[in-house]
Write a protein that holds these residues in place. Structure first.
Motif, PDB file in Angstrom:
ATOM      1  N   LYS A  23       0.734  -1.262  -0.146  1.00  0.00           N
ATOM      2  CA  LYS A  23       0.013  -0.059   0.037  1.00  0.00           C
ATOM      3  C   LYS A  23       1.008   1.454   0.132  1.00  0.00           C
ATOM      4  O   LYS A  23       0.538   2.364  -0.438  1.00  0.00           O
ATOM      5  CB  LYS A  23      -0.863   0.090   1.104  1.00  0.00           C
ATOM      6  CG  LYS A  23      -0.340  -0.174   2.621  1.00  0.00           C
ATOM      7  CD  LYS A  23      -1.435   0.209   3.610  1.00  0.00           C
ATOM      8  CE  LYS A  23      -0.783  -0.219   5.124  1.00  0.00           C
ATOM      9  NZ  LYS A  23       0.253   0.994   5.316  1.00  0.00           N
ATOM     10  N   ASP A  24       1.881   1.367   0.751  1.00  0.00           N
ATOM     11  CA  ASP A  24       3.012   2.324   0.748  1.00  0.00           C
ATOM     12  C   ASP A  24       3.609   2.624  -0.559  1.00  0.00           C
ATOM     13  O   ASP A  24       3.713   3.797  -1.028  1.00  0.00           O
ATOM     14  CB  ASP A  24       3.959   2.488   1.872  1.00  0.00           C
ATOM     15  CG  ASP A  24       3.532   2.013   3.141  1.00  0.00           C
ATOM     16  OD1 ASP A  24       2.656   2.526   3.581  1.00  0.00           O
ATOM     17  OD2 ASP A  24       4.122   0.799   3.820  1.00  0.00           O
ATOM     18  N   GLU A  27       0.823   4.018  -2.865  1.00  0.00           N
ATOM     19  CA  GLU A  27       0.655   5.648  -2.560  1.00  0.00           C
ATOM     20  C   GLU A  27       1.872   6.346  -2.996  1.00  0.00           C
ATOM     21  O   GLU A  27       1.402   7.640  -3.292  1.00  0.00           O
ATOM     22  CB  GLU A  27       0.360   5.417  -1.045  1.00  0.00           C
ATOM     23  CG  GLU A  27      -0.568   6.209  -0.412  1.00  0.00           C
ATOM     24  CD  GLU A  27      -0.604   6.236   1.152  1.00  0.00           C
ATOM     25  OE1 GLU A  27       0.179   6.753   1.805  1.00  0.00           O
ATOM     26  OE2 GLU A  27      -1.591   5.376   1.415  1.00  0.00           O
ATOM     27  N   LYS A  33      -2.585   5.735 -10.512  1.00  0.00           N
ATOM     28  CA  LYS A  33      -1.706   4.796  -9.610  1.00  0.00           C
ATOM     29  C   LYS A  33      -1.855   3.418 -10.344  1.00  0.00           C
ATOM     30  O   LYS A  33      -2.939   3.235 -10.831  1.00  0.00           O
ATOM     31  CB  LYS A  33      -2.142   4.690  -8.254  1.00  0.00           C
ATOM     32  CG  LYS A  33      -1.774   5.942  -7.346  1.00  0.00           C
ATOM     33  CD  LYS A  33      -2.058   5.986  -6.129  1.00  0.00           C
ATOM     34  CE  LYS A  33      -1.731   7.325  -5.358  1.00  0.00           C
ATOM     35  NZ  LYS A  33      -0.531   8.085  -5.837  1.00  0.00           N
ATOM     36  N   PRO A  36      -3.228  -2.724  -7.811  1.00  0.00           N
ATOM     37  CA  PRO A  36      -1.926  -3.659  -7.013  1.00  0.00           C
ATOM     38  C   PRO A  36      -1.303  -4.888  -7.619  1.00  0.00           C
ATOM     39  O   PRO A  36      -0.382  -5.234  -7.445  1.00  0.00           O
ATOM     40  CB  PRO A  36      -3.126  -3.936  -5.961  1.00  0.00           C
ATOM     41  CG  PRO A  36      -4.101  -2.912  -5.792  1.00  0.00           C
ATOM     42  CD  PRO A  36      -4.236  -2.461  -7.244  1.00  0.00           C
ATOM     43  N   SER A  60       0.659  -9.785   5.433  1.00  0.00           N
ATOM     44  CA  SER A  60       1.550  -8.528   4.654  1.00  0.00           C
ATOM     45  C   SER A  60       3.022  -8.869   4.527  1.00  0.00           C
ATOM     46  O   SER A  60       3.688  -9.567   5.384  1.00  0.00           O
ATOM     47  CB  SER A  60       1.079  -7.358   5.520  1.00  0.00           C
ATOM     48  OG  SER A  60      -0.052  -7.123   5.507  1.00  0.00           O
TER      49      SER A  60
END
Length: 121
Positions: A23-24, A27, A33, A36, A60
């Motif tokens: 996620k970082d 971001e 963007k 994923p 994660s």
């Protein structure tokens, strides 16, 4: 082994963050963007090339670079000089100084860098 443009862009983000969760990383991309799944595919390819690895925390993964930015770019620049300038640093320097429209001050700064390197050898 080198990186594709997309892998290099992701690697730049990872070098800057030093370690990051998916996620970082997403971001940190400019808009629009990437999905994923795209980032996951890039990370897998980069892992296969031994550029990144991760630590597992539950479900994660925290990714981190295995290659230093300086080492990667040093290798890229040396390969570039070898491939495009017959492995001649002076041919590269001549092209670089003539074709990049450097100012007198920039050329003087380069000269200082070179003079310092000569002193240190």
């Amino acid at each position: 082994m080198s990186l594709s443009k997309a892998e290099e862009q992701l690697m730049q983000i990872l070098w800057k963050q030093e370690k990051a969760f998916m996620k970082d990383l997403i971001e940190a991309y400019p808009d629009p963007k990437p999905a994923p799944t795209t980032v996951a595919t890039l990370l897998k390819r980069m892992q296969d090339k031994d550029f990144v690895d991760y630590k597992q925390y539950g479900r994660s993964r925290e990714y981190f670079p295995l290659v230093k930015k300086k080492d990667y770019f040093s290798k890229q620049v040396n390969g570039f000089i070898k491939n495009f300038f017959n492995d001649s640093a002076s041919q590269f320097a001549s092209f670089f100084t003539k074709e990049t429209n450097l100012s007198k001050e920039e050329l003087e700064d380069l000269k200082k860098l070179i003079d310092n390197e000569i002193k240190n050898k």
